[in-house]
Scaffold this motif. Structure first.
Motif, short mmCIF file in Angstrom:
data_model
loop_
_atom_site.label_atom_id
_atom_site.label_comp_id
_atom_site.label_asym_id
_atom_site.label_seq_id
_atom_site.Cartn_x
_atom_site.Cartn_y
_atom_site.Cartn_z
N UNK A 402 -26.01 -15.44 24.72
CA UNK A 402 -25.03 -16.51 24.90
C UNK A 402 -23.95 -16.09 25.88
N UNK A 403 -23.60 -17.01 26.79
CA UNK A 403 -22.54 -16.75 27.75
C UNK A 403 -22.97 -15.97 28.97
N UNK A 404 -24.26 -15.71 29.13
CA UNK A 404 -24.73 -14.88 30.24
C UNK A 404 -24.86 -15.67 31.54
N UNK A 405 -24.91 -17.03 31.46
CA UNK A 405 -24.99 -17.83 32.68
C UNK A 405 -26.16 -18.79 32.74
N UNK A 406 -26.84 -19.03 31.62
CA UNK A 406 -28.00 -19.93 31.63
C UNK A 406 -27.57 -21.37 31.96
N UNK A 407 -26.55 -21.85 31.28
CA UNK A 407 -26.08 -23.22 31.56
C UNK A 407 -25.49 -23.31 32.96
N UNK A 408 -24.84 -22.23 33.40
CA UNK A 408 -24.31 -22.20 34.76
C UNK A 408 -25.43 -22.37 35.77
N UNK A 409 -26.55 -21.69 35.51
CA UNK A 409 -27.70 -21.80 36.40
C UNK A 409 -28.22 -23.24 36.47
N UNK A 410 -28.35 -23.88 35.32
CA UNK A 410 -28.86 -25.26 35.33
C UNK A 410 -27.89 -26.20 36.05
N UNK A 411 -26.60 -25.98 35.89
CA UNK A 411 -25.61 -26.82 36.59
C UNK A 411 -25.67 -26.60 38.10
N UNK A 412 -25.90 -25.35 38.51
CA UNK A 412 -26.04 -25.08 39.94
C UNK A 412 -27.26 -25.79 40.51
N UNK A 413 -28.38 -25.70 39.80
CA UNK A 413 -29.60 -26.35 40.27
C UNK A 413 -29.43 -27.87 40.26
N UNK A 414 -28.73 -28.38 39.25
CA UNK A 414 -28.51 -29.82 39.16
C UNK A 414 -27.55 -30.34 40.22
N UNK A 415 -26.78 -29.43 40.86
CA UNK A 415 -25.85 -29.85 41.89
C UNK A 415 -24.50 -30.29 41.37
N UNK A 416 -24.24 -30.10 40.05
CA UNK A 416 -22.94 -30.46 39.49
C UNK A 416 -21.94 -29.32 39.58
N UNK A 417 -22.38 -28.16 40.04
CA UNK A 417 -21.52 -27.00 40.20
C UNK A 417 -21.88 -26.34 41.53
N UNK A 418 -20.88 -26.03 42.33
CA UNK A 418 -21.13 -25.42 43.64
C UNK A 418 -21.04 -23.90 43.54
#
Length: 604
Positions: A402-418
């Motif tokens: 938990x907290x390692x960056x999995x959701x961050x990765x999905x948001x980057x791929x989805x384009x909602x996070x730069x």
């Protein structure tokens, strides 16, 4: 300092002939009316009374003349006139009954349009990145929603009134003498056909007028927010010229709309006057065929008292309210408008599924090139120089603590996070800064907290694919194992109340919605965490069978084992490979595997 508005973010809506808008609006309109069959039935009963009223007025006048006054029977003539008077006076309770039922259609429509307009604006704000706010939202939530409600109410009233009044009047003309229909129907049909020919260009003119109004409002909002920058940068005159152009464009569209309104008025005059003129001219011919004076007077009564007023009202409503309603519904219910963006270079961003040069490498579904993401200048990066390629049609599981960056990765791929550095591409196209509508065509992101809204089951499932038919919805229900829930809710037309669903049921609805999405890439961010293992396995296998690519943030070992490859994020070095390969190369994955099994890993 904010940048001065150099131009409008919203491209003007393309003017079409209304056929495309009609195709987009008809399916949700059909579903809306299908859920309110009781209201429609009660409205039809009141309308039958109105049809009888229209029939009795002309019929009673004809018999009052023929059987009463011309037959020297004044008493009978007065009795027939009393019948006509009662029929006229009965209009008041009929109108009251109709309006009582009308609220059961207009208010749910207004509420649904408001929810839809808010959903669209929130989607733009959440997914559009910088500058992704929807400045046309105020116009949709206030002016356009009220236009839709008022236009819909007027259209229902007039269309219903015309159909039943015309039926009563035409039956009355036939009962008096069939020759009357031979005289009256042709000019009526000619006038109505001339009017219908103006509807399509009128709708296109209405669409252009609304687009010009939104563009002008958007420019005014942006200019007002950047007044200091305009003054400081000396770009005020340029912005003023752009504003003058938009004002001129709005005025031009209003003039075109006025010209078509004049054509419509001409058609209305033809339809309203030709039948009476034809009847007057044909009086000798009708008398020669045995049409009585009372029947002629009754025919004029039908025309003047019932048929022509109903036709006049219908044509006015279709020409004005109908065109406005079609355009406004299309703007609220249709796809999110695409914002202007610089065209991508074909060499750098080939279209998904497009042709490739001979010998070129296949374009991956997902590609990360040296991607780094840190939440702050001095913060440790969550992802550091990550490279990743996911092939088209591949099933990838992402694991890690938990907290390692999995959701961050999905948001980057989805384009909602730069990303802070590097580049993220989906189907060969860079996603950073891309418009919401373009992102929605590339990928679908399903988060842990499933979004379910008040409406029908079918509306929820078709949220990402409004053109889905019943067979498509049934297929999604079958594939995702949603049948027990759908039957409990009353079928696809059954109501959904989010508060009454469990977290697992909401996730199943969201997964079935994702199954129907036309996007080639699905991103599941803990989207099955509330499902039991069997339901999770069933859902993931169904989504993996769906054409396209599947990326799953896994929270059970079974999810990782089902995937083609596993990506392990451990905060130091990412490891990617098959389950067996990663088990051999990643100590963290071995520990996670032991944890998932409920026992420490014995592998060194």
């Amino acid at each position: 300092m904010t940048s001065a508005p150099a131009g409008d973010r919203h491209a003007p809506a393309p003017a079409d002939d209304g056929a495309g808008a009609l195709r987009r609006v008809v399916p949700p309109a059909r579903r809306f009316l299908a859920r309110r069959k009781g209201v429609l039935a009660r409205l039809g009963l009141w309308s039958l009374v109105e049809s009888a009223q229209a029939f009795l007025v002309g019929f009673a006048v004809a018999h009052a003349v023929d059987e009463g006054f011309l037959a020297a029977d004044t008493r009978r003539g007065l009795l027939w006139l009393a019948v006509a008077l009662v029929a006229v006076l009965s209009g008041a309770p009929v109108v009251r009954g109709v309006f009582a039922q009308l609220a059961g259609l207009t208010e749910p429509l207004r509420d649904g349009l408001v929810r839809r307009a808010v959903d669209r604006s929130m989607a733009l704000a959440a997914l559009g990145g910088p500058g992704g706010t929807d400045r046309a939202a105020v116009s949709r939530l206030t002016n356009q929603v009220e236009i839709a409600r008022d236009s819909f109410a007027g259209l229902v009233l007039t269309l219903r009134s015309f159909v039943f009044t015309a039926a009563g009047a035409l039956i009355g003309l036939l009962s008096l003498h069939p020759a009357l229909l031979v005289v009256v129907l042709p000019p009526l049909a000619v006038g109505l056909a001339l009017f219908l020919a103006t509807l399509r260009p009128m709708a296109a003119a209405q669409r252009r007028a609304l687009a010009a109004d939104e563009a002008l409002g958007d420019h005014a909002t942006r200019s007002r927010a950047a007044l200091r920058d305009l003054t400081a940068c000396g770009t005020g005159p340029e912005t003023e010229r752009r504003g003058a152009e938009l004002v001129a464009e709005a005025a031009a569209t209003a003039r075109v709309l006025a010209r078509w309104a004049a054509v419509r008025t001409t058609a209305l005059g033809v339809a309203g006057n030709l039948p009476v003129l034809a009847l007057l001219v044909a009086v000798p011919w009708l008398r020669g065929r045995g049409v009585t004076a009372g029947a002629l007077l009754g025919a004029f009564t039908y025309l003047v008292q019932s048929l022509l007023p109903a036709l006049h009202t219908l044509m006015t409503a279709l020409g004005a309210a109908g065109a406005r309603l079609l355009v406004v519904l299309d703007r609220i219910l249709g796809p999110v408008p695409v914002r202007e963006a610089a065209p991508a270079s074909p060499a750098r961003a080939p279209a998904p599924g497009g042709p490739r040069a001979p010998g070129a490498r296949p374009v991956p579904a997902v590609e990360l090139r040296s991607v780094t993401l840190a939440y702050g200048v001095r913060a440790e990066p969550v992802l550091d120089s990550l490279d990743l390629r996911v092939a088209r049609g591949e099933h990838l599981a992402v694991v890690g603590p938990s907290g390692i960056g999995k959701s961050t990765l999905t948001r980057l791929v989805a384009g909602t996070l730069a990303p802070s550095a590097g580049e993220v591409r989906v189907a060969g196209q860079a996603v950073t800064g891309r418009a919401a509508a373009e992102l929605a065509a590339l990928r679908t992101l399903v988060p842990q907290e499933a979004y379910v809204f008040t409406g029908t089951v079918g509306d929820n499932l078709a949220y990402l694919r409004p053109d889905a038919d019943r067979a498509d919805l049934d297929a999604a229900v079958r594939e995702l194992g949603l049948r027990p829930l759908v039957e409990r809710l009353g079928g696809l037309d059954g109501p959904v109340r989010p508060a009454e669903l469990t977290h697992a049921e909401r996730q199943l609805v969201a997964l079935a919605r994702a199954y129907l999405s036309p996007a080639p890439l699905l991103l599941l961010d803990e989207a099955t965490c509330h499902l039991d293992p069997a339901a999770e396995a069933h859902a993931e296998e169904a989504l993996a069978r769906r054409p396209g690519t599947l990326v799953v943030v896994a929270h059970r070992l079974s999810s990782a084992v089902r995937a083609d490859r596993v990506l392990v994020l451990d905060g130091v070095a990412a490891v990617c490979g098959t389950h067996e390969e990663v088990l051999d190369r990643s100590p963290l994955y071995r520990d996670l595997t032991g944890h998932w099994h409920g026992e420490p890993s014995r592998r060194p």
